[in-house]
Design a protein around this motif. Structure first.
Motif, PDB file in Angstrom:
ATOM      1  N   SER A 136       0.825  -1.203   0.000  1.00 33.28           N
ATOM      2  CA  SER A 136       0.000   0.000   0.000  1.00 33.28           C
ATOM      3  C   SER A 136       0.864   1.260   0.000  1.00 33.28           C
ATOM      4  O   SER A 136       0.556   2.236  -0.694  1.00 33.28           O
ATOM      5  N   SER A 191      -1.140  -2.165  -8.323  1.00 32.30           N
ATOM      6  CA  SER A 191      -2.591  -2.249  -8.108  1.00 32.30           C
ATOM      7  C   SER A 191      -3.075  -3.691  -8.177  1.00 32.30           C
ATOM      8  O   SER A 191      -3.859  -4.138  -7.328  1.00 32.30           O
ATOM      9  N   SER A 192      -2.598  -4.431  -9.169  1.00 30.83           N
ATOM     10  CA  SER A 192      -3.010  -5.836  -9.282  1.00 30.83           C
ATOM     11  C   SER A 192      -2.466  -6.655  -8.119  1.00 30.83           C
ATOM     12  O   SER A 192      -3.147  -7.548  -7.606  1.00 30.83           O
ATOM     13  N   ARG A 195      -4.581  -5.961  -5.046  1.00 33.35           N
ATOM     14  CA  ARG A 195      -5.869  -6.659  -5.164  1.00 33.35           C
ATOM     15  C   ARG A 195      -5.691  -8.155  -4.896  1.00 33.35           C
ATOM     16  O   ARG A 195      -6.497  -8.771  -4.184  1.00 33.35           O
ATOM     17  N   GLU A 196      -4.640  -8.743  -5.452  1.00 31.87           N
ATOM     18  CA  GLU A 196      -4.384 -10.166  -5.232  1.00 31.87           C
ATOM     19  C   GLU A 196      -4.026 -10.435  -3.780  1.00 31.87           C
ATOM     20  O   GLU A 196      -4.381 -11.491  -3.231  1.00 31.87           O
ATOM     21  N   SER A 198      -5.240  -8.888  -1.154  1.00 33.58           N
ATOM     22  CA  SER A 198      -6.515  -8.932  -0.419  1.00 33.58           C
ATOM     23  C   SER A 198      -7.213 -10.268  -0.644  1.00 33.58           C
ATOM     24  O   SER A 198      -7.754 -10.875   0.300  1.00 33.58           O
ATOM     25  N   GLU A 199      -7.200 -10.740  -1.887  1.00 34.51           N
ATOM     26  CA  GLU A 199      -7.867 -12.010  -2.202  1.00 34.51           C
ATOM     27  C   GLU A 199      -7.200 -13.181  -1.490  1.00 34.51           C
ATOM     28  O   GLU A 199      -7.891 -14.078  -0.982  1.00 34.51           O
ATOM     29  N   PRO A 256     -10.320  -2.123   1.592  1.00 38.33           N
ATOM     30  CA  PRO A 256     -10.392  -3.139   0.525  1.00 38.33           C
ATOM     31  C   PRO A 256     -10.294  -4.558   1.060  1.00 38.33           C
ATOM     32  O   PRO A 256     -10.863  -5.484   0.480  1.00 38.33           O
ATOM     33  N   CYS A 260     -13.184  -7.366   0.305  1.00 37.24           N
ATOM     34  CA  CYS A 260     -12.827  -8.632  -0.358  1.00 37.24           C
ATOM     35  C   CYS A 260     -13.176  -9.821   0.528  1.00 37.24           C
ATOM     36  O   CYS A 260     -13.699 -10.832   0.051  1.00 37.24           O
TER      37      CYS A 260
END
Length: 439
Positions: A136, A191-192, A195-196, A198-199, A256, A260
């Motif tokens: 982040s 960014s990707s 996101r990954e 968090s997943e 986020p 998620c």
């Protein structure tokens, strides 16, 4: 930081022009030198950028007082293996190290984890939060870095000689384009990765550490009232994880993550309630199931008030993280006759928006097939018209199959199939028997 003197740039341009006026041998050497010099500035950015990210990780570790991580030992060996494979590929293909820039070792957040004891996982969760926080903070650095790089390039000293000015401006524009492409690639990668990350944290919380709850413990047949998510302690365990994250992560980072996690949790609960399992429910079970949903919603709302504000983002909004879970819980409150009537209404009636969306999807699929047929390997085919006709027939069959599939994937039919009620079971059996011939 960029320890590069702008006056050196002007000297490099001058020397390049002088070398160009020499003989062929000198010209070849100057081109090689110019090529290496043109790589100097981007490599300087990349080198300092990597050092900055590594320093962020070290600073976070010092701030949290962390020294050792089991996950990182596993990940380190995995990365060593990847690097070794990469070296073999480079030797085989003849690629140079300077041809590409690989950020995978910097942003590799996730890997396949195994189940850990609760006490050990709580300790490992600190290290996960450090990595998540580091990614982040890199996002913020990238946002600040773009204007600084552009300002640095704009302030490069221009040569005083008129015949060198055009070459300098061309070189400066190339630098600006390279810097812009570099920053865009960095933003996309980070960014990707965020996101990954968090997943995979959601995957670790639910699918690894607590998979047994969703597989067979929740809502056991005959003991639905005593095997809820609240009574089994599943929500308590997730709350402990979120308490740790809330302590070590900023609010902008936990937003986020909670969204998620809520999306993943909603999907898992839908699989528990109406998925391929032997669980059956009575109409009287709706109270405990609804209570579980209220508890889950309240838990996520306590960590993320903005995204779980019912007035701003209603639960019936398709984009809400818990929308699918909420929809199933709401339908389970209805009686069997109400569900049957609702399902019949779904079969015979379609909203204009649904029909428009379906037609647009079918149009996109047909365009993709036609685009594929225009490829060279298909154009060489002697029976191209026949191939095109077969592709269109295939698309029609695919559309029909998707429409029939939607009838069986509707939550109402699955709720009736999991309901301990003779009228519900009879309706499902008759519906499947009628459609079996078509399928």
């Amino acid at each position: 930081t960029f320890d590069h003197d702008p006056r050196e740039e002007s000297k490099e341009v001058k020397s390049a022009v002088v070398a160009k006026s020499g003989d062929n041998a000198t010209d070849a050497r100057s081109q090689k030198a110019r090529k290496s010099q043109s790589k100097f500035f981007p490599q300087k950015i990349v080198g300092n950028f990597k050092k900055g990210i590594e320093e962020i990780n070290r600073a976070n570790r010092r701030a949290f007082g962390l020294v050792y991580s089991t996950f990182e030992v596993v990940n380190s060996g995995f990365q060593d293996g990847i690097k070794e494979i990469g070296n073999v590929v480079k030797e085989a293909t003849g690629q140079n190290d300077g041809d590409t820039v690989d950020f995978s070792e910097l942003f590799c957040f996730y890997f396949y984890w195994h189940v850990l004891e609760d006490a050990q996982f709580k300790q490992e969760l600190l290290h996960i939060c450090v990595k998540y926080s580091s990614i982040s903070r890199v996002q913020e650095i990238i946002s600040e870095m773009g204007p600084r790089v552009r300002s640095y390039i704009d302030q490069l000293e221009k040569p005083k000689e008129p015949h060198l000015l055009e070459i300098f401006e061309q070189f400066q524009q190339e630098l600006l384009k390279s810097a812009h492409r570099f920053m865009s690639d960095c933003k996309e990668i980070i960014s990707s990765t965020f996101r990954e990350a968090s997943e995979y944290m959601a995957h670790q919380f639910l699918d690894v550490q607590n998979q047994h709850y969703f597989s067979f413990e929740l809502y056991a047949n005959g003991r639905v009232q005593s095997t809820t998510a609240v009574k089994l302690g599943l929500l308590g365990r997730i709350k402990e994880y979120l308490d740790t994250c809330d302590e070590y992560l900023r609010y902008k980072d936990i937003r986020p993550l909670t969204s998620c996690l809520a999306t993943t949790y909603g999907k898992r609960m839908c699989q528990v309630l109406i998925g391929p399992s032997r669980r059956v429910f009575q109409l009287g079970d709706k109270e405990v199931i609804n209570d579980d949903f209220d508890q889950v919603f309240g838990m996520f709302q306590s960590y993320n008030e903005l995204d779980f504000d019912e007035q701003r983002y209603p639960l019936d909004n398709l984009g809400h993280p818990l929308h699918s879970y909420y929809k199933v819980v709401t339908l389970m409150k209805m009686t069997t006759r109400q569900l049957v009537q609702e399902h019949l209404n779904v079969l015979v009636a379609k909203s204009p928006d649904d029909e428009k969306a379906e037609k647009e999807k079918e149009k996109r699929e047909l365009e993709e097939i036609e685009k594929k047929l225009r490829e060279e390997k298909f154009l060489k085919n002697m029976d191209h018209s026949k191939l095109q006709l077969e592709a269109q027939n295939y698309h029609k069959a695919l559309v029909e199959k998707n429409r029939l599939k939607k009838l069986y994937d509707h939550p109402i039919l699955h709720i009736l199939a999991h309901r301990r009620d003779e009228e519900a079971q009879t309706y499902v059996e008759n519906f499947v028997r009628d459609k079996k011939q078509t399928l």
